[in-house]
Scaffold this motif. Structure first.
Motif, PDB file in Angstrom:
ATOM      1  N   GLY A  83       0.788  -1.224   0.000  1.00 38.09           N
ATOM      2  CA  GLY A  83       0.000   0.000   0.000  1.00 38.09           C
ATOM      3  C   GLY A  83       0.823   1.278   0.000  1.00 38.09           C
ATOM      4  N   ALA A  84       2.130   1.172   0.229  1.00 34.83           N
ATOM      5  CA  ALA A  84       2.969   2.375   0.289  1.00 34.83           C
ATOM      6  C   ALA A  84       3.014   3.086  -1.063  1.00 34.83           C
ATOM      7  CB  ALA A  84       4.377   2.028   0.758  1.00 34.83           C
ATOM      8  N   ALA A  85       3.131   2.333  -2.143  1.00 37.57           N
ATOM      9  CA  ALA A  85       3.206   2.940  -3.477  1.00 37.57           C
ATOM     10  C   ALA A  85       1.912   3.675  -3.808  1.00 37.57           C
ATOM     11  CB  ALA A  85       3.505   1.888  -4.535  1.00 37.57           C
ATOM     12  N   GLU A  86       0.767   3.052  -3.460  1.00 42.46           N
ATOM     13  CA  GLU A  86      -0.528   3.687  -3.726  1.00 42.46           C
ATOM     14  C   GLU A  86      -0.679   4.964  -2.908  1.00 42.46           C
ATOM     15  OE1 GLU A  86      -0.159   0.425  -2.942  1.00 42.46           O
ATOM     16  OE2 GLU A  86      -0.590  -0.464  -4.890  1.00 42.46           O
ATOM     17  N   LEU A  87      -0.239   4.905  -1.659  1.00 44.71           N
ATOM     18  CA  LEU A  87      -0.299   6.086  -0.801  1.00 44.71           C
ATOM     19  C   LEU A  87       0.575   7.208  -1.363  1.00 44.71           C
ATOM     20  CD1 LEU A  87      -1.332   7.384   1.801  1.00 44.71           C
ATOM     21  CD2 LEU A  87       0.614   6.355   2.976  1.00 44.71           C
ATOM     22  N   ALA A  88       1.769   6.853  -1.807  1.00 45.07           N
ATOM     23  CA  ALA A  88       2.685   7.852  -2.375  1.00 45.07           C
ATOM     24  C   ALA A  88       2.104   8.478  -3.637  1.00 45.07           C
ATOM     25  CB  ALA A  88       4.038   7.213  -2.663  1.00 45.07           C
TER      26      ALA A  88
END
Length: 98
Positions: A83-88
């Motif tokens: 989920g980090a990439a989507e959040l970024a």
């Protein structure tokens, strides 16, 4: 006739010297303005880095005790979490307003 030629040459030489002096002054002014802009950019970057470092230390209390290499490794590890990439991707890009 010779006297007229000399009389005309002197004012042209004086005018040329004045123009060259003005050019030098403008070039110096340009350098001063460029240095001022560079200093303002540097100060803004320094402020941004300090603010972000303070945020990092506030969110992760152990961060001040870690060397820079370990802080970087920690942040890289966080960036690999699900989920980090989507959040970024949802974050505003640099220069955009949130």
């Amino acid at each position: 006739m010779h006297k007229d030629h000399t009389t005309q040459a002197k004012p042209k030489k004086d005018e040329r010297e004045e123009v060259l002096k003005e050019i030098r002054q403008l070039e110096n002014r340009q350098k001063i303005l460029e240095n001022k802009r560079h200093n303002e950019e540097r100060k803004a970057r320094t402020r941004r880095l300090i603010e972000r470092g303070a945020i990092l230390e506030g969110v992760f209390p152990l961060a001040p005790d870690l060397p820079g290499v370990e802080v970087k490794a920690f942040l890289i590890a966080l960036s690999h979490l699900p989920g980090a990439a989507e959040l970024a991707e949802k974050l505003p890009k640099s220069g955009e307003k949130p």
